[in-house]
Scaffold this motif. Structure first.
Motif: not given
Length: 208
Positions: A94-112, A131-140
């Protein structure tokens, strides 16, 4: 020590939670392929007062309704008609707090991850920037509203290492929110891991 069961997500301060998400793994299992990054950069959005938030003024639309869901819900939206952006709803419900995930370091499935990004080397360009983080993880946007706390979820958060100490965190103003005006543009609600190469704009602002 480990943050057990991601219980910190039930807190009421998204700025605190944005710090605590640094070091947590964001994992996807899509089509039998597991990939993950260890989160290195976040931004906090505090509704209903924050003019940079999509839910400013408790605005409820088809897109923003996910903001009001339980802590640990995924909020994925399209930015500029190009980039899928991934957020963690922190609630409480009911309270619209949120966190944008801006970047991360690959830790699993690097080749993919490299294949998805069409990059052959382990470089920050793989997953630095929301924008590229989601591409790296296949998130849409198909994953919008997904429960990130499901142990076997297709997209999930996992605590697999020790909490990152405050001495290893840098705070700066958020990026790309000039439209929000003061005091929101100056609030140091962006956090990144000190000395990590996997950060979207390492020198964008003076550290605070």
């Amino acid at each position: 020590m480990l943050i057990n069961n991601l219980q910190f997500l039930t807190g009421t301060d998204p700025v605190v939670i944005a710090r605590q998400l640094i070091g947590v793994e964001l994992v996807t299992t899509l089509g039998g392929v597991e990939t993950a990054v260890r989160i290195t950069e976040t931004e906090a959005y505090w509704a209903p007062d924050d003019r940079a938030s999509h839910a400013f003024g408790n605005k409820r639309t088809k897109r923003t309704e996910v903001f009001f869901h339980q802590p640990g819900t995924a909020y994925v939206y399209l930015c500029y008609g190009i980039h899928e952006m991934f957020n963690v709803v922190t609630g409480p419900a009911g309270t619209a707090h949120a966190i944008l995930i801006r970047a991360g370091e690959p830790s699993r499935g690097l080749e993919h991850i490299k294949k998805r990004r069409n990059i052959e080397t382990l470089s920050p360009q793989l997953s630095s920037g929301p924008g590229v983080l989601t591409k790296a993880l296949g998130i849409d946007r198909k994953l919008n509203g997904h429960d990130l706390l499901l142990p076997n979820g297709v997209v999930r958060l996992e605590v697999t290492g020790p909490e990152v100490p405050p001495s290893q965190l840098i705070a700066t103003p958020r990026i790309g929110i000039g439209y929000a005006g003061e005091p929101w543009t100056s609030k140091a609600w962006r956090f990144y891991r000190k000395d990590s190469r996997f950060v979207s704009r390492l020198n964008a602002f003076k550290e605070r």
